[in-house]
Scaffold this motif. Structure first.
Motif, short mmCIF file in Angstrom:
data_model
loop_
_atom_site.label_atom_id
_atom_site.label_comp_id
_atom_site.label_asym_id
_atom_site.label_seq_id
_atom_site.Cartn_x
_atom_site.Cartn_y
_atom_site.Cartn_z
N ASN A 155 9.93 66.01 -10.84
CA ASN A 155 8.61 65.41 -11.02
C ASN A 155 7.74 66.40 -11.78
N PHE A 156 7.36 66.04 -13.01
CA PHE A 156 6.57 66.95 -13.83
C PHE A 156 5.21 67.25 -13.20
N THR A 157 4.59 66.24 -12.60
CA THR A 157 3.27 66.44 -12.01
C THR A 157 3.34 67.44 -10.86
N GLU A 158 4.32 67.26 -9.95
CA GLU A 158 4.45 68.17 -8.81
C GLU A 158 4.84 69.56 -9.26
N ALA A 159 5.73 69.65 -10.24
CA ALA A 159 6.17 70.95 -10.75
C ALA A 159 5.00 71.69 -11.38
N ALA A 160 4.18 70.98 -12.13
CA ALA A 160 3.01 71.61 -12.77
C ALA A 160 2.04 72.15 -11.72
N LYS A 161 1.85 71.41 -10.64
CA LYS A 161 0.97 71.87 -9.56
C LYS A 161 1.48 73.16 -8.95
N VAL A 162 2.77 73.20 -8.67
CA VAL A 162 3.37 74.39 -8.07
C VAL A 162 3.27 75.59 -9.01
N LEU A 163 3.46 75.33 -10.30
CA LEU A 163 3.42 76.40 -11.30
C LEU A 163 1.99 76.77 -11.70
N ASN A 164 1.03 75.98 -11.22
CA ASN A 164 -0.40 76.22 -11.51
C ASN A 164 -0.69 76.11 -13.01
N ILE A 165 -0.10 75.10 -13.64
CA ILE A 165 -0.37 74.79 -15.05
C ILE A 165 -0.63 73.29 -15.15
N SER A 166 -1.10 72.86 -16.30
CA SER A 166 -1.34 71.43 -16.48
C SER A 166 -0.01 70.71 -16.75
N GLN A 167 -0.01 69.41 -16.46
CA GLN A 167 1.22 68.64 -16.69
C GLN A 167 1.54 68.60 -18.18
N SER A 168 0.49 68.51 -19.01
CA SER A 168 0.73 68.46 -20.45
C SER A 168 1.38 69.74 -20.96
N THR A 169 0.95 70.88 -20.39
CA THR A 169 1.55 72.17 -20.78
C THR A 169 3.02 72.21 -20.39
N LEU A 170 3.32 71.75 -19.16
CA LEU A 170 4.70 71.73 -18.71
C LEU A 170 5.56 70.82 -19.59
N SER A 171 5.06 69.61 -19.85
CA SER A 171 5.81 68.66 -20.67
C SER A 171 6.05 69.22 -22.06
N GLN A 172 5.04 69.87 -22.61
CA GLN A 172 5.15 70.44 -23.96
C GLN A 172 6.19 71.55 -24.00
N GLN A 173 6.18 72.43 -22.99
CA GLN A 173 7.13 73.54 -22.96
C GLN A 173 8.57 73.04 -22.77
N ILE A 174 8.74 72.03 -21.93
CA ILE A 174 10.08 71.45 -21.74
C ILE A 174 10.56 70.82 -23.04
N LYS A 175 9.66 70.12 -23.73
CA LYS A 175 10.02 69.48 -25.01
C LYS A 175 10.40 70.53 -26.05
N GLN A 176 9.66 71.63 -26.10
CA GLN A 176 9.98 72.71 -27.04
C GLN A 176 11.37 73.30 -26.72
N LEU A 177 11.66 73.44 -25.42
CA LEU A 177 12.96 73.96 -25.02
C LEU A 177 14.07 73.00 -25.44
N GLU A 178 13.86 71.72 -25.25
CA GLU A 178 14.86 70.71 -25.66
C GLU A 178 15.04 70.71 -27.17
N ASP A 179 13.94 70.87 -27.91
CA ASP A 179 14.04 70.91 -29.37
C ASP A 179 14.84 72.13 -29.82
N GLU A 180 14.59 73.26 -29.18
CA GLU A 180 15.30 74.47 -29.56
C GLU A 180 16.79 74.37 -29.23
#
Length: 289
Positions: A17-42
């Motif tokens: 769950n991106f929303t729950e993961a972002a809360k635990v990591l203390n970042i925004s959901q958009s930041t988490l989604s963006q970083q995961i997308k960048q990792l997938e692109d790489e």
């Protein structure tokens, strides 16, 4: 590829769950989604299937997660090494211990804590199976367990001490004056044994089978103090390592046979960095065990 991206990916994998993961990591959901997308692109591969607000790990994501976890663990081990270089006795050690070792382990734990009060110690008691699984996931610095028939190549084994298997019976039992007892006689007694999953019960099930004996197992209990309470009634008996018998109202009668000795072993991951504090704990266990 950045270390934080691996951390974000592993947290998303854990919670799905991106929303729950972002809360635990203390970042925004958009930041988490963006970083995961960048990792997938790489990586040029999709790690998650996204269906509405739900996410599921792909086969590629499952395979990659093992390497991501190894990468995080190796970096953490490197940081621990640097900390140890700067300060010999700092940080935290986490130890898994089988229930049969709790008495002897407590003595070593007290001595270690008195000698090195600045080190945080986390101790988890469990069955051999559960402790090995967590050790393989890098949850422990080492575990204390009985030596099994099979030694795995990625683990390091240090023999600590031998332990006799004993029939535990009430002090008021008619068996109390026996110096030893045969496995054949044990099989005729009403038994309350540790729950399946404990290496002790598996050891005796195998021993009974090898001798073509059918024991009278009346109950299985996953708590050693409760087993002692059952035994103290005088109606049932149990089988444990002699290292775990410390109740004044019960006695341990040695079970006959060379095979009734087991070896308690320190088990750790071969490739993991061994903290200096862990080595000091080893010394106390070996010298005072």
């Amino acid at each position: 590829m950045e270390l934080r991206q691996l951390k974000y990916f592993l947290k998303a994998k854990e919670l799905l769950n991106f929303t729950e993961a972002a809360k635990v990591l203390n970042i925004s959901q958009s930041t988490l989604s963006q970083q995961i997308k960048q990792l997938e692109d790489e990586l040029n591969v999709q790690l998650f299937n996204r269906i509405g607000k739900r996410i599921f790990l792909t086969e590629a994501g499952e395979m990659f997660s093992e390497y991501a976890l190894q990468g995080i663990n190796r970096v953490n081990e490197g940081l621990m090494l640097l900390k140890d270089l700067n300060n010999l006795y700092t940080g935290k050690i986490t130890i898994g211990v089988i229930y049969s070792m709790r008495i002897l382990f407590a003595k070593a734990l007290i001595k270690f804590a008195e000698l090195y009060p600045t080190i945080k110690i986390q101790v988890v008691f469990g069955t051999t199976k559960d402790l090995l699984e967590k050790l393989n996931s890098h949850h422990f610095d080492f575990i204390l367990s009985f030596d099994g028939d099979e030694q795995l190549p990625h683990l390091k084994y240090q023999r600590l001490l031998s332990s006799n298997m004993v029939l535990v019976t009430a002090k008021k039992s008619q068996l109390v004056n026996k110096k030893s007892i045969s496995l054949e006689e044990v099989a005729t007694l009403p038994l309350a044994l540790p729950f399946s999953g404990y290496s002790t019960i598996q050891f005796f099930v195998d021993s009974f089978n090898q001798n073509k004996l059918v024991p009278k197992i009346c109950m299985e209990i996953n708590d050693i103090p409760t087993l002692f309470e059952i035994v103290k009634t005088g109606l049932w008996h149990t089988i444990l390592s002699d290292t775990s018998v410390n109740d004044p109202n019960v006695v341990g009668i040695q079970i006959e046979g060379e095979s009734m000795k087991r070896t308690i072993t320190i088990i750790s991951l071969k490739e993991a960095y061994e903290k200096k504090a862990v080595k000091k704990f080893y010394d106390i266990l070996v010298n005072d065990g």
